[in-house]
Design a protein around this motif. Structure first.
Motif, short mmCIF file in Angstrom:
data_model
loop_
_atom_site.label_atom_id
_atom_site.label_comp_id
_atom_site.label_asym_id
_atom_site.label_seq_id
_atom_site.Cartn_x
_atom_site.Cartn_y
_atom_site.Cartn_z
N HIS A 38 0.81 -1.21 0.00
CA HIS A 38 0.00 0.00 0.00
C HIS A 38 0.85 1.27 0.00
O HIS A 38 0.53 2.22 -0.73
CB HIS A 38 -0.98 0.02 1.18
N CYS A 39 1.93 1.30 0.76
CA CYS A 39 2.79 2.49 0.77
C CYS A 39 3.59 2.59 -0.53
O CYS A 39 3.76 3.68 -1.10
CB CYS A 39 3.73 2.45 1.97
N LEU A 40 4.10 1.48 -1.01
CA LEU A 40 4.86 1.46 -2.25
C LEU A 40 4.04 1.98 -3.42
O LEU A 40 4.46 2.90 -4.14
CB LEU A 40 5.33 0.03 -2.54
N LEU A 41 2.86 1.40 -3.63
CA LEU A 41 2.05 1.79 -4.78
C LEU A 41 1.53 3.22 -4.65
O LEU A 41 1.37 3.92 -5.65
CB LEU A 41 0.89 0.81 -4.97
N ASP A 42 1.28 3.65 -3.42
CA ASP A 42 0.84 5.04 -3.22
C ASP A 42 1.93 6.02 -3.65
O ASP A 42 1.64 7.02 -4.32
CB ASP A 42 0.48 5.27 -1.75
N LEU A 43 3.17 5.75 -3.29
CA LEU A 43 4.28 6.61 -3.70
C LEU A 43 4.44 6.63 -5.22
O LEU A 43 4.63 7.70 -5.83
CB LEU A 43 5.58 6.17 -3.04
N LEU A 44 4.35 5.46 -5.84
CA LEU A 44 4.50 5.39 -7.30
C LEU A 44 3.35 6.11 -7.99
O LEU A 44 3.55 6.77 -9.02
CB LEU A 44 4.57 3.93 -7.75
N TRP A 45 2.15 5.99 -7.45
CA TRP A 45 0.99 6.67 -8.03
C TRP A 45 1.15 8.19 -7.91
O TRP A 45 0.91 8.92 -8.87
CB TRP A 45 -0.28 6.20 -7.31
N ILE A 97 8.68 4.31 7.33
CA ILE A 97 7.33 4.51 7.85
C ILE A 97 7.08 3.42 8.88
O ILE A 97 7.21 2.23 8.59
CB ILE A 97 6.26 4.48 6.74
N HIS A 98 6.78 3.84 10.11
CA HIS A 98 6.50 2.88 11.17
C HIS A 98 5.01 2.89 11.45
O HIS A 98 4.41 3.95 11.65
CB HIS A 98 7.26 3.22 12.44
N PRO A 137 15.28 10.46 14.09
CA PRO A 137 14.56 11.74 14.12
C PRO A 137 13.23 11.67 13.37
O PRO A 137 13.16 11.19 12.23
CB PRO A 137 15.54 12.70 13.43
N ILE A 138 12.17 12.12 14.01
CA ILE A 138 10.82 12.03 13.46
C ILE A 138 10.56 13.18 12.49
O ILE A 138 10.82 14.35 12.78
CB ILE A 138 9.79 12.05 14.60
N ILE A 139 10.01 12.83 11.32
CA ILE A 139 9.68 13.81 10.29
C ILE A 139 8.21 14.19 10.35
O ILE A 139 7.85 15.37 10.33
CB ILE A 139 10.01 13.27 8.89
N GLU A 140 7.33 13.19 10.43
CA GLU A 140 5.89 13.46 10.39
C GLU A 140 5.14 12.36 11.12
O GLU A 140 5.59 11.20 11.17
CB GLU A 140 5.41 13.55 8.93
N GLN A 141 4.00 12.72 11.71
CA GLN A 141 3.12 11.78 12.39
C GLN A 141 1.68 12.18 12.17
O GLN A 141 1.37 13.35 11.93
CB GLN A 141 3.41 11.74 13.90
N ALA A 182 -0.49 8.46 3.94
CA ALA A 182 -0.47 9.93 4.00
C ALA A 182 0.78 10.45 4.67
O ALA A 182 1.42 11.40 4.20
CB ALA A 182 -1.73 10.43 4.73
N VAL A 183 1.15 9.83 5.79
CA VAL A 183 2.32 10.29 6.55
C VAL A 183 3.59 10.11 5.74
O VAL A 183 4.44 11.01 5.67
CB VAL A 183 2.40 9.55 7.90
N LEU A 184 3.74 8.95 5.10
CA LEU A 184 4.96 8.69 4.34
C LEU A 184 5.06 9.61 3.14
O LEU A 184 6.15 10.14 2.85
CB LEU A 184 5.00 7.23 3.88
N SER A 185 3.97 9.84 2.43
CA SER A 185 4.04 10.71 1.25
C SER A 185 4.41 12.14 1.64
O SER A 185 5.17 12.80 0.93
CB SER A 185 2.71 10.70 0.50
N ARG A 186 3.90 12.62 2.78
CA ARG A 186 4.27 13.96 3.22
C ARG A 186 5.74 14.02 3.59
O ARG A 186 6.44 14.99 3.27
CB ARG A 186 3.39 14.39 4.41
#
Length: 301
Positions: free
Chosen positions: A117-124, A208-209, A248-252, A276-280
């Motif tokens: 889900h994260c992989l395909l979201d980034l590619l999309w 992404i955790h 170090p945390i980037i986004e949550q 959403a968090v990973l794409s941001r």
């Protein structure tokens, strides 16, 4: 440059970067930094498009600034600008800086496992023009997503990584990555990277955790959250260090859940937050909006 209303509303709209550069400055705060920086850019005919700054203590604390400026013939002008920055910001003020042409996208490699889900979201998002990056490759320890990845025109490499010995797999990953990427994204890559790999690859790694760190670190966070009867679940994007899940945390972000949600419900709803968090986090890193400061980050989103 300002986007028109129609362009800004388009799902394909991204921030215009033609002839634009980002300047990241950090160091000890003192009087005159902003004025000196502005005078240098003005001397070279640059127009400041945006400026964000932060000081954790104006009396000698840490200073951070992100400036985006526009300039015709930018690439030709950058060496002269760097010379002035070295003379004034570095020599006179003891600051460090990073100057980057924003029209040149950062090259990223995406690591994945079976969860797609994260992989395909980034590619999309990349195909839609919503992520200003160049996806160099996808590396996975399973072949499951090969056809889908290649349908995006992205090279896919299957590098098996099983058992306690990962040196052969990491050596092959390093062979593929060296000189070809500017950062790496772990899109639910369910393997722990060794300290040697992190050191040798030499580029930032974003993970992404599937939990709102620092709570429920490690494996199975959704099942553990269900057992505890949590009312919020979340996801955390962070830089990878040798300390597992403590970079170090980037986004949550979080989503509210109830006692009626099953562990499967939490996983399904959590997957949306993860995407959403990973794409941001990837977008902000690609646009030089994240400044690392020890175990902390300053994010000018």
């Amino acid at each position: 440059m300002t986007l028109t209303q129609d362009a800004a509303a388009s799902p394909n709209a991204i921030r215009a970067t033609h002839h634009q550069a980002s300047l990241i400055v950090q160091g000890e705060d003192r009087t005159g930094i902003v004025a000196v920086l502005a005078s240098i850019l003005t001397r070279h005919g640059a127009n400041i498009v945006s400026l964000d700054q932060y000081s954790d203590n104006p009396q000698g604390g840490a200073f951070f600034q992100r400036t985006v400026f526009a300039l015709d013939n930018l690439r030709a002008a950058l060496p002269a600008i760097e010379k002035d920055l070295d003379a004034r910001l570095v020599r006179d003020y003891g600051l460090t800086y990073t100057l980057r042409d924003l029209s040149v996208p950062k090259r990223v490699a995406i690591f994945a496992s079976r969860s797609d889900h994260c992989l395909l979201d980034l590619l999309w998002r990349h195909r839609r023009g919503q992520l200003p990056v160049s996806v160099s490759m996808v590396i996975s320890n399973h072949p499951d997503t090969a056809e889908e990845v290649r349908s995006f025109g992205i090279p896919f490499f299957h590098v098996p990584c099983q058992g306690p010995g990962k040196s052969a797999a990491e050596a092959e990953q390093l062979r593929l990555l060296t000189g070809n990427v500017d950062f790496i994204v772990l899109a639910r890559y369910m393997q722990i990277l060794s300290g040697d790999f992190i050191e040798q690859v030499g580029v930032p790694i974003i993970n992404i955790h599937h939990s709102f760190l620092p709570a429920f670190i490690g494996a199975g966070p959704y099942a553990r959250a269900r057992e505890r009867g949590v009312k919020l679940i979340g996801a955390t994007a962070h830089y990878v260090t040798e300390d597992l899940d403590e970079g170090p945390i980037i986004e949550q972000d979080v989503v509210r859940v109830t006692h009626a949600d099953t562990a499967a419900d939490l996983m399904r709803r959590g997957a949306d937050v993860e995407r959403a968090v990973l794409s941001r986090a990837v977008l902000w890193h690609a646009e030089e909006r994240v400044i690392r400061n020890g175990i902390h980050t300053i994010v000018f989103a």
